[in-house]
Design a protein around this motif. Structure first.
Motif, PDB file in Angstrom:
ATOM      1  N   CYS A  95       0.844  -1.205   0.000  1.00 23.53           N
ATOM      2  CA  CYS A  95       0.000   0.000   0.000  1.00 23.53           C
ATOM      3  C   CYS A  95       0.879   1.255   0.000  1.00 23.53           C
ATOM      4  CB  CYS A  95      -0.928  -0.007   1.210  1.00 23.53           C
ATOM      5  SG  CYS A  95      -0.078   0.233   2.780  1.00 23.53           S
ATOM      6  N   ALA A  96       0.233   2.404  -0.080  1.00 22.81           N
ATOM      7  CA  ALA A  96       0.991   3.657  -0.127  1.00 22.81           C
ATOM      8  C   ALA A  96       1.753   3.881   1.181  1.00 22.81           C
ATOM      9  CB  ALA A  96       0.044   4.826  -0.401  1.00 22.81           C
ATOM     10  N   ALA A  97       1.167   3.512   2.317  1.00 24.18           N
ATOM     11  CA  ALA A  97       1.861   3.687   3.599  1.00 24.18           C
ATOM     12  C   ALA A  97       3.119   2.817   3.627  1.00 24.18           C
ATOM     13  CB  ALA A  97       0.935   3.340   4.765  1.00 24.18           C
ATOM     14  N   CYS A  98       2.987   1.572   3.220  1.00 23.47           N
ATOM     15  CA  CYS A  98       4.153   0.687   3.208  1.00 23.47           C
ATOM     16  C   CYS A  98       5.208   1.201   2.234  1.00 23.47           C
ATOM     17  CB  CYS A  98       3.740  -0.739   2.853  1.00 23.47           C
ATOM     18  SG  CYS A  98       2.895  -1.601   4.200  1.00 23.47           S
ATOM     19  N   ALA A  99       4.756   1.710   1.078  1.00 21.68           N
ATOM     20  CA  ALA A  99       5.706   2.232   0.100  1.00 21.68           C
ATOM     21  C   ALA A  99       6.480   3.406   0.686  1.00 21.68           C
ATOM     22  CB  ALA A  99       4.981   2.650  -1.175  1.00 21.68           C
ATOM     23  N   ALA A 100       5.840   4.143   1.607  1.00 18.04           N
ATOM     24  CA  ALA A 100       6.504   5.267   2.258  1.00 18.04           C
ATOM     25  C   ALA A 100       7.219   4.824   3.541  1.00 18.04           C
ATOM     26  CB  ALA A 100       5.489   6.361   2.565  1.00 18.04           C
ATOM     27  N   GLU A 101       7.306   3.525   3.762  1.00 13.82           N
ATOM     28  CA  GLU A 101       7.917   2.934   4.965  1.00 13.82           C
ATOM     29  C   GLU A 101       7.212   3.340   6.246  1.00 13.82           C
ATOM     30  OE1 GLU A 101      12.211   3.805   4.605  1.00 13.82           O
ATOM     31  OE2 GLU A 101      12.349   1.674   4.077  1.00 13.82           O
TER      32      GLU A 101
ATOM     33  N   THR B   7     -12.086   5.332  -2.417  1.00 16.71           N
ATOM     34  CA  THR B   7     -10.822   4.834  -1.873  1.00 16.71           C
ATOM     35  C   THR B   7      -9.741   5.086  -2.904  1.00 16.71           C
ATOM     36  OG1 THR B   7      -9.730   2.944  -0.820  1.00 16.71           O
ATOM     37  CG2 THR B   7     -10.993   2.470  -2.794  1.00 16.71           C
ATOM     38  N   THR B   8      -8.488   4.908  -2.489  1.00 21.33           N
ATOM     39  CA  THR B   8      -7.369   5.031  -3.419  1.00 21.33           C
ATOM     40  C   THR B   8      -6.619   3.706  -3.438  1.00 21.33           C
ATOM     41  OG1 THR B   8      -7.157   7.404  -3.036  1.00 21.33           O
ATOM     42  CG2 THR B   8      -5.247   6.285  -3.935  1.00 21.33           C
ATOM     43  N   VAL B   9      -6.389   3.189  -4.632  1.00 17.50           N
ATOM     44  CA  VAL B   9      -5.720   1.902  -4.780  1.00 17.50           C
ATOM     45  C   VAL B   9      -4.389   2.125  -5.491  1.00 17.50           C
ATOM     46  CG1 VAL B   9      -5.876  -0.399  -5.808  1.00 17.50           C
ATOM     47  CG2 VAL B   9      -7.933   0.708  -4.917  1.00 17.50           C
ATOM     48  N   VAL B  87     -19.151   3.588 -11.076  1.00 16.48           N
ATOM     49  CA  VAL B  87     -17.839   3.636 -10.451  1.00 16.48           C
ATOM     50  C   VAL B  87     -16.900   4.323 -11.442  1.00 16.48           C
ATOM     51  CG1 VAL B  87     -17.409   1.238 -11.204  1.00 16.48           C
ATOM     52  CG2 VAL B  87     -15.929   2.270  -9.484  1.00 16.48           C
ATOM     53  N   SER B  88     -16.132   5.302 -10.924  1.00 16.72           N
ATOM     54  CA  SER B  88     -15.164   5.973 -11.802  1.00 16.72           C
ATOM     55  C   SER B  88     -13.760   5.795 -11.254  1.00 16.72           C
ATOM     56  CB  SER B  88     -15.435   7.475 -11.924  1.00 16.72           C
ATOM     57  OG  SER B  88     -16.688   7.808 -11.467  1.00 16.72           O
ATOM     58  N   PHE B  89     -12.839   5.759 -12.176  1.00 15.49           N
ATOM     59  CA  PHE B  89     -11.431   5.516 -11.849  1.00 15.49           C
ATOM     60  C   PHE B  89     -10.622   6.727 -12.308  1.00 15.49           C
ATOM     61  CE2 PHE B  89     -13.753   1.700 -12.974  1.00 15.49           C
ATOM     62  CZ  PHE B  89     -13.617   0.941 -11.823  1.00 15.49           C
ATOM     63  N   VAL B  90     -10.005   7.420 -11.359  1.00 15.37           N
ATOM     64  CA  VAL B  90      -9.311   8.668 -11.672  1.00 15.37           C
ATOM     65  C   VAL B  90      -7.858   8.553 -11.226  1.00 15.37           C
ATOM     66  CG1 VAL B  90      -9.290  11.159 -11.255  1.00 15.37           C
ATOM     67  CG2 VAL B  90     -11.471   9.919 -11.275  1.00 15.37           C
ATOM     68  N   PRO B  91      -6.916   8.795 -12.113  1.00 18.03           N
ATOM     69  CA  PRO B  91      -5.511   8.730 -11.699  1.00 18.03           C
ATOM     70  C   PRO B  91      -5.245   9.687 -10.534  1.00 18.03           C
ATOM     71  CG  PRO B  91      -5.685   8.910 -14.085  1.00 18.03           C
ATOM     72  CD  PRO B  91      -7.072   9.129 -13.546  1.00 18.03           C
ATOM     73  N   ALA B  92      -4.549   9.195  -9.497  1.00 15.81           N
ATOM     74  CA  ALA B  92      -4.254  10.012  -8.319  1.00 15.81           C
ATOM     75  C   ALA B  92      -3.036  10.884  -8.572  1.00 15.81           C
ATOM     76  CB  ALA B  92      -4.013   9.105  -7.112  1.00 15.81           C
ATOM     77  N   PRO B  93      -2.887  11.955  -7.781  1.00 14.23           N
ATOM     78  CA  PRO B  93      -1.765  12.877  -8.008  1.00 14.23           C
ATOM     79  C   PRO B  93      -0.380  12.225  -7.859  1.00 14.23           C
ATOM     80  CG  PRO B  93      -3.351  13.819  -6.452  1.00 14.23           C
ATOM     81  CD  PRO B  93      -3.785  12.421  -6.717  1.00 14.23           C
ATOM     82  N   ASP B  94      -0.288  11.086  -7.166  1.00 17.44           N
ATOM     83  CA  ASP B  94       1.038  10.469  -6.986  1.00 17.44           C
ATOM     84  C   ASP B  94       1.563   9.803  -8.256  1.00 17.44           C
ATOM     85  OD1 ASP B  94      -0.418   8.118  -7.197  1.00 17.44           O
ATOM     86  OD2 ASP B  94       0.153   7.335  -5.226  1.00 17.44           O
ATOM     87  N   GLY B  95       0.709   9.732  -9.289  1.00 18.76           N
ATOM     88  CA  GLY B  95       1.166   9.167 -10.561  1.00 18.76           C
ATOM     89  C   GLY B  95       1.201   7.646 -10.575  1.00 18.76           C
TER      90      GLY B  95
END
Ligand code: NAD
Ligand code: ZN
Ligand code: ZN
Lengths: 391, 180
Positions: A95-101, B7-9, B87-95
């Motif tokens: 997950c993003a948290a794990c990726a950020a350690e 949510t963000t995946v 349901v929509s899927f939008v790229p998050a700012p983290d790329g």
């Protein structure tokens, strides 16, 4: 198997429980060779961290031998026979948290995330033996434990270091180290550590390893202060002295540059009326914590300094000295330890002899005597600093 | 009743979209769904599980679809609980990650079925969907729904509160599995 369980407020009991089984494909089952009692366990037993249930298996500091792995764990990661230390936060690694350690904030490992979110605003990772708020995972004060995401967390020990040398990589050594690391220590820094329990002792050693000029230990237990002093740190007994004045005296009036709270929500206080205030508030549940050490750390810290909090807090606290914090440009940093981040580097420091993690062990007991171990540790009997249990 | 959740995946929009578009995957993370079966390119048959009071089944069709971006569907025929969703899927700012926005509409009927549905969703109906999306994220990011001793049956976690103790399951419990 035998396991130490929560049996209601202020009570633990070693009972027979079923052996753990694989529930997810990336699980491993570990036969535990050494496990320990932690200050965090005291918060759980004392009932300050909610959502414990009768029969919960306690313990989050453990190591042992892998006896079984799930179908999702590949042999290059982990296999039966491997000797491992298990980090206390359960982390998915993806997950993003794990990726950020930020492993203790893993977004995927807490099946009760919805409840944690209500309490904390956002959920936190699953933790072994640490209430249902952090997932309801059986802990490691037992003969065996199920370890989820076994391909991510456990650290393999391939050298012939003893259990005692590496066991504390599961929690308190990384925790003490993170406490010191969050201080961004510079060579001119005086670092004061509240609490000379096991976590405090390792925070002190870490502050020195990271180059602090002077490390001060604050507690009221003479034997714990003596232990800190023997390791080269300067003791202050808050029962005998006014801590703030004493700190000024030891720092040429500046106050410590960096302060570490290694006490948490069950701090005791020399001043009876302040202690009484928090006791009453805690009793009626309008405050869940007794934050004496944290308040004192904030008031004592030099302007522009860092107050690093590794003592555990669970809910709400009162009389937070926001004025001192804000007006004097203090930085407050904290977290449940991101253990996985520190295990390898700290193992290397142990191998190089830079940190002696065995120096805090005062008691080694069979698992069946866990109840006595809790008693000794909680009530500071028989000069107890750290109890290791042998299943 | 309108429900929304997000949510963000940490996967690309095309991966997250592809997993959802495989409608058979929905019951792995949506607590109330027993089964979804594709019956055609855009049509499917849905079965909701016992907590709804009794098994409820309906047909659905995809009404709007932009691959990698959006899926919209609605129940067809005389469904007991007419419903629709997007349901929509939008790229998050983290790329790297994808923001997932879900909106569901249930047309809750009167009578005993309506009561059962209302009871099922409880006082905080959006929580059900929040938990569904949490598991959706788990499955995509880690491969499966995470189980603990306190909440061993995956998508039933919230229904299990107060939970069984955080203590390993007996063979009997394991064989028996979750209560319906
Ligand atoms: N952040 C983390 O990841 C993490 C990990 C492990 C432990 N912890 C927490 O760290 C804290 C310490 O753990 P421990 O195992 O060393 O516990 P411990 O209970 O042995 O140590 C706490 C020490 O603080 C002393 N103390 C009490 N009130 C004080 C005060 N007002 N000022 C100074 N000292 C005071 C006690 O006498 C005791 O020696 C606990 O809150 C524990 O939950 C946090
Ligand atoms: Zn601990
Ligand atoms: Zn994670």
């Amino acid at each position: 198997m035998r396991a130490n369980t929560w049996a209601g407020r202020n009570k633990v009991e070693v009972r027979d429980v079923p052996d753990p089984k694989i529930l997810n494909s990336r699980d491993a089952i570990v036969r535990i060779t050494s496990t320990a009692i932690c200050g965090s366990d005291l918060h759980l037993v004392d009932g300050y961290v909610p959502t414990m249930q009768d029969g919960d298996v306690m313990g989050h500091e453990f190591m042992g031998e892998v006896v079984e792995v799930g179908s999702g764990v590949t042999a290059d990661k982990l296999r039966a026979g491997d000797r491992v230390v298990v980090p206390f936060p359960i982390a998915c690694g993806a997950c993003a948290a794990c990726a950020a350690e930020l492993y203790s904030c893993c977004e995927n490992t807490n099946p009760n995330a919805g409840i944690a979110e209500k309490m904390f605003g956002h959920p936190v990772a699953g933790i072994f033996g640490y209430s249902h708020l952090t997932g309801g995972f059986a802990g490691g004060q037992a003969q065996y434990a199920r370890v989820p995401f076994a391909d991510v967390g456990p650290l393999k020990i391939e050298s012939d270091l003893t259990d005692e040398q590496v066991l504390f990589l599961s929690d308190i050594l990384p925790t003490g180290y993170m406490g010191a690391e969050m201080c961004d220590i510079r060579p001119s820094d005086v670092v004061a550590v509240w609490g000379a329990g096991p976590v405090g002792q390792f925070a002190m050693d870490s502050a020195r390893v990271l180059g602090a000029a002077k490390v001060i230990a604050i507690d009221k237990e003479p034997y714990r202060l003596r232990m800190a002093e023997e390791a080269g740190h300067i003791p202050i007994n808050f029962d005998d002295a006014d801590v703030r004045s004493k700190l000024l005296e030891l720092t040429g009036g500046r106050g410590p540059d960096k302060c570490i709270d290694a006490v948490g929500l069950e701090a005791t206080h020399g001043s009876a009326h302040i202690a009484a205030y928090d006791r009453v508030k805690q009793a009626v549940r309008s405050e869940t914590e007794r934050p004496h050490a944290l308040r004192q750390a904030i008031l004592s810290c030099r302007s522009g300094g860092v107050v690093s909090v590794i003592g555990v807090y669970g809910g709400l606290l009162d009389k937070f000295p926001a004025g001192a914090w804000m007006n004097r440009s203090l930085t407050l940093r904290t977290g449940q330890c991101h253990v996985q981040r520190y295990m390898k580097p700290l193992l290397e420091r142990i191998e190089r002899g830079e940190i002696d993690s065995t120096r805090i062990i005062t008691h080694t007991l069979p698992l069946d005597e866990a109840e006595r171990g809790f008693d000794l540790f909680k009530n500071k009997q028989d000069n107890c600093e750290k109890v290791v249990l042998k299943p | 009743m309108d429900l929304t959740a997000t949510t963000t995946v940490r996967k690309s929009a095309s991966q997250v979209y592809a997993f959802w578009r495989e409608l058979e995957n929905l019951p792995t993370f949506m607590a109330h769904l027993e089964q979804v079966r594709a019956t055609g390119d855009r049509t499917s048959h849905w079965v909701a599980s016992a907590p709804f009071g009794k098994d409820v089944a309906w047909d659905a069709e995809i009404t709007d679809e932009v691959p990698g971006e959006r899926i919209g569907w609605r129940s067809t025929g005389d469904a007991d609980v007419p419903n629709a969703g997007t349901v929509s899927f939008v790229p998050a700012p983290d790329g790297v990650s994808t923001e997932v926005y879900v909106a569901l509409v249930y047309d809750i009927p009167g009578g005993s079925l309506g009561k059962a549905v209302a009871k099922y969703f409880g006082e905080e109906p959006h929580q059900q969907l929040d938990d569904d999306l949490r598991r959706f994220k788990q499955v995509l990011e880690t491969g499966e729904v995470v189980r603990s001793d306190g909440a061993p049956w995956g998508k039933r976690a919230r229904k299990e509160f107060p939970q069984r103790p955080a203590q390993p399951l007996s063979d009997a419990e394991l064989t028996k599995g979750a209560e319906a």
